[in-house]
Every structure is written in C-alpha cells, then in structure tokens.
Design a protein around this motif. Structure first.
Motif, PDB file in Angstrom:
ATOM      1  N   ALA A  58      -8.522 -20.027  68.611  1.00 35.09           N
ATOM      2  CA  ALA A  58      -9.621 -20.894  69.032  1.00 35.09           C
ATOM      3  C   ALA A  58     -10.914 -20.359  68.424  1.00 35.09           C
ATOM      4  O   ALA A  58     -11.224 -19.173  68.564  1.00 35.09           O
ATOM      5  CB  ALA A  58      -9.729 -20.935  70.551  1.00 35.09           C
ATOM      6  N   VAL A  59     -11.646 -21.222  67.757  1.00 32.38           N
ATOM      7  CA  VAL A  59     -12.893 -20.845  67.083  1.00 32.38           C
ATOM      8  C   VAL A  59     -14.048 -21.559  67.773  1.00 32.38           C
ATOM      9  O   VAL A  59     -13.984 -22.771  68.000  1.00 32.38           O
ATOM     10  CB  VAL A  59     -12.854 -21.237  65.593  1.00 32.38           C
ATOM     11  N   THR A  60     -15.086 -20.797  68.115  1.00 32.03           N
ATOM     12  CA  THR A  60     -16.256 -21.362  68.776  1.00 32.03           C
ATOM     13  C   THR A  60     -17.519 -20.883  68.075  1.00 32.03           C
ATOM     14  O   THR A  60     -17.460 -20.070  67.156  1.00 32.03           O
ATOM     15  CB  THR A  60     -16.322 -20.945  70.256  1.00 32.03           C
ATOM     16  N   TYR A  61     -18.652 -21.357  68.564  1.00 33.48           N
ATOM     17  CA  TYR A  61     -19.929 -20.968  67.973  1.00 33.48           C
ATOM     18  C   TYR A  61     -20.497 -19.684  68.570  1.00 33.48           C
ATOM     19  O   TYR A  61     -21.264 -18.991  67.913  1.00 33.48           O
ATOM     20  CB  TYR A  61     -20.961 -22.089  68.128  1.00 33.48           C
ATOM     21  N   THR A  62     -20.159 -19.376  69.817  1.00 34.96           N
ATOM     22  CA  THR A  62     -20.746 -18.197  70.455  1.00 34.96           C
ATOM     23  C   THR A  62     -19.667 -17.246  70.961  1.00 34.96           C
ATOM     24  O   THR A  62     -18.565 -17.657  71.322  1.00 34.96           O
ATOM     25  CB  THR A  62     -21.640 -18.586  71.655  1.00 34.96           C
ATOM     26  N   SER A 103     -19.753 -15.591  73.762  1.00 34.51           N
ATOM     27  CA  SER A 103     -19.486 -15.826  75.186  1.00 34.51           C
ATOM     28  C   SER A 103     -18.512 -16.992  75.376  1.00 34.51           C
ATOM     29  O   SER A 103     -17.641 -16.933  76.249  1.00 34.51           O
ATOM     30  CB  SER A 103     -20.778 -16.070  75.963  1.00 34.51           C
ATOM     31  N   ALA A 104     -18.637 -18.034  74.565  1.00 35.39           N
ATOM     32  CA  ALA A 104     -17.690 -19.163  74.661  1.00 35.39           C
ATOM     33  C   ALA A 104     -16.291 -18.713  74.257  1.00 35.39           C
ATOM     34  O   ALA A 104     -15.300 -19.095  74.888  1.00 35.39           O
ATOM     35  CB  ALA A 104     -18.156 -20.319  73.785  1.00 35.39           C
ATOM     36  N   ALA A 105     -16.185 -17.886  73.223  1.00 35.86           N
ATOM     37  CA  ALA A 105     -14.879 -17.380  72.792  1.00 35.86           C
ATOM     38  C   ALA A 105     -14.235 -16.550  73.897  1.00 35.86           C
ATOM     39  O   ALA A 105     -13.039 -16.684  74.167  1.00 35.86           O
ATOM     40  CB  ALA A 105     -15.033 -16.556  71.514  1.00 35.86           C
ATOM     41  N   ASN A 106     -15.026 -15.701  74.525  1.00 40.79           N
ATOM     42  CA  ASN A 106     -14.497 -14.880  75.628  1.00 40.79           C
ATOM     43  C   ASN A 106     -14.067 -15.742  76.808  1.00 40.79           C
ATOM     44  O   ASN A 106     -13.020 -15.496  77.414  1.00 40.79           O
ATOM     45  CB  ASN A 106     -15.540 -13.853  76.077  1.00 40.79           C
ATOM     46  N   GLU A 107     -14.876 -16.750  77.142  1.00 39.79           N
ATOM     47  CA  GLU A 107     -14.544 -17.649  78.251  1.00 39.79           C
ATOM     48  C   GLU A 107     -13.240 -18.393  77.987  1.00 39.79           C
ATOM     49  O   GLU A 107     -12.381 -18.487  78.862  1.00 39.79           O
ATOM     50  CB  GLU A 107     -15.685 -18.657  78.454  1.00 39.79           C
ATOM     51  N   ILE A 108     -13.079 -18.905  76.780  1.00 32.92           N
ATOM     52  CA  ILE A 108     -11.860 -19.635  76.441  1.00 32.92           C
ATOM     53  C   ILE A 108     -10.651 -18.712  76.507  1.00 32.92           C
ATOM     54  O   ILE A 108      -9.608 -19.075  77.058  1.00 32.92           O
ATOM     55  CB  ILE A 108     -11.988 -20.315  75.070  1.00 32.92           C
ATOM     56  N   LYS A 109     -10.784 -17.499  75.976  1.00 35.26           N
ATOM     57  CA  LYS A 109      -9.656 -16.563  76.015  1.00 35.26           C
ATOM     58  C   LYS A 109      -9.279 -16.222  77.456  1.00 35.26           C
ATOM     59  O   LYS A 109      -8.094 -16.207  77.809  1.00 35.26           O
ATOM     60  CB  LYS A 109      -9.964 -15.294  75.238  1.00 35.26           C
ATOM     61  N   GLU A 110     -10.275 -15.968  78.294  1.00 38.24           N
ATOM     62  CA  GLU A 110     -10.002 -15.668  79.704  1.00 38.24           C
ATOM     63  C   GLU A 110      -9.264 -16.811  80.376  1.00 38.24           C
ATOM     64  O   GLU A 110      -8.287 -16.596  81.099  1.00 38.24           O
ATOM     65  CB  GLU A 110     -11.310 -15.390  80.451  1.00 38.24           C
ATOM     66  N   ARG A 111      -9.712 -18.023  80.136  1.00 41.55           N
ATOM     67  CA  ARG A 111      -9.074 -19.184  80.760  1.00 41.55           C
ATOM     68  C   ARG A 111      -7.646 -19.389  80.252  1.00 41.55           C
ATOM     69  O   ARG A 111      -6.750 -19.733  81.028  1.00 41.55           O
ATOM     70  CB  ARG A 111      -9.889 -20.444  80.518  1.00 41.55           C
ATOM     71  N   ILE A 112      -7.446 -19.201  78.954  1.00 40.15           N
ATOM     72  CA  ILE A 112      -6.092 -19.346  78.409  1.00 40.15           C
ATOM     73  C   ILE A 112      -5.165 -18.321  79.040  1.00 40.15           C
ATOM     74  O   ILE A 112      -4.046 -18.634  79.442  1.00 40.15           O
ATOM     75  CB  ILE A 112      -6.086 -19.203  76.873  1.00 40.15           C
ATOM     76  N   THR A 120     -15.787 -16.233  67.150  1.00 39.36           N
ATOM     77  CA  THR A 120     -16.759 -17.126  66.525  1.00 39.36           C
ATOM     78  C   THR A 120     -16.370 -17.331  65.066  1.00 39.36           C
ATOM     79  O   THR A 120     -15.542 -16.611  64.520  1.00 39.36           O
ATOM     80  CB  THR A 120     -18.169 -16.520  66.576  1.00 39.36           C
ATOM     81  N   PHE A 121     -16.981 -18.311  64.442  1.00 36.96           N
ATOM     82  CA  PHE A 121     -16.741 -18.544  63.032  1.00 36.96           C
ATOM     83  C   PHE A 121     -16.987 -17.278  62.231  1.00 36.96           C
ATOM     84  O   PHE A 121     -16.204 -16.893  61.375  1.00 36.96           O
ATOM     85  CB  PHE A 121     -17.649 -19.675  62.500  1.00 36.96           C
TER      86      PHE A 121
END
Length: 87
Positions: free
Chosen positions: A51-55, A57-66, A81-82
């Motif tokens: 999963a690729v995100t811009y920030t 914190s968003a990358a960490n949030e997505i990984k935690e949720r997954i 991030t990119f």
C-alpha cells in the motif's frame, strides 16, 4: 468481511483485475483499502500486499488496520510513502 461496507466499497474490495476508485473525504477510503488488503491476503495465502500513500502517518495507520484484520500476515504487508518505497 468483518466490517460493514456500502455496495460501492464492497465492489472495490471483491472486484478482480485493475481498478480505479475515486472517493472524497470521509467516504471510507482507508476502511476500503484495509478490507481489500485483508481480502487479498486471505485469498492468496502466499501473496504480498503493498500500500502506497502520501504520508508516513497514513502508511502506518493503514498497516495497523490491515494487521488488526489479518494479524498472521505481518511479513506479507508492505506500506510506505511514495518516497520511502522508491529509495
């Protein structure tokens, strides 16, 4: 699926092949991405999800949720991030 999704989100999760999904603020993008990742991890037991995100914190949030949805898959999930993934 453990989380209730609306029909468009569900189609994004279970859809096959290439997809382009466009969504506005507060529409459940992170939830849909999380569910799609969990779906793919369950469907393809030897696969890896990225999963690729811009920030960061968003990358960490997505990984935690997954990993909340699919805790046994920690070695099969890559988020960043990119910039962090390209370097």
């Amino acid at each position: 699926m453990a989380i209730q999704l609306d029909p468009d989100q569900k189609q994004a999760v279970i859809g096959e092949g290439h997809q382009l999904c466009i969504a506005g603020p507060g529409s459940g993008k992170t939830r849909t991405i999380t569910e799609k990742a969990a779906y793919l991890l369950e469907r393809y037991p030897n696969g890896i999800v990225g999963a690729v995100t811009y920030t960061k914190s968003a990358a960490n949030e997505i990984k935690e949720r997954i990993l909340e949805r699919s805790p046994q898959s920690s070695k099969r999930v890559i988020t960043g991030t990119f910039h962090s993934l390209a370097s």
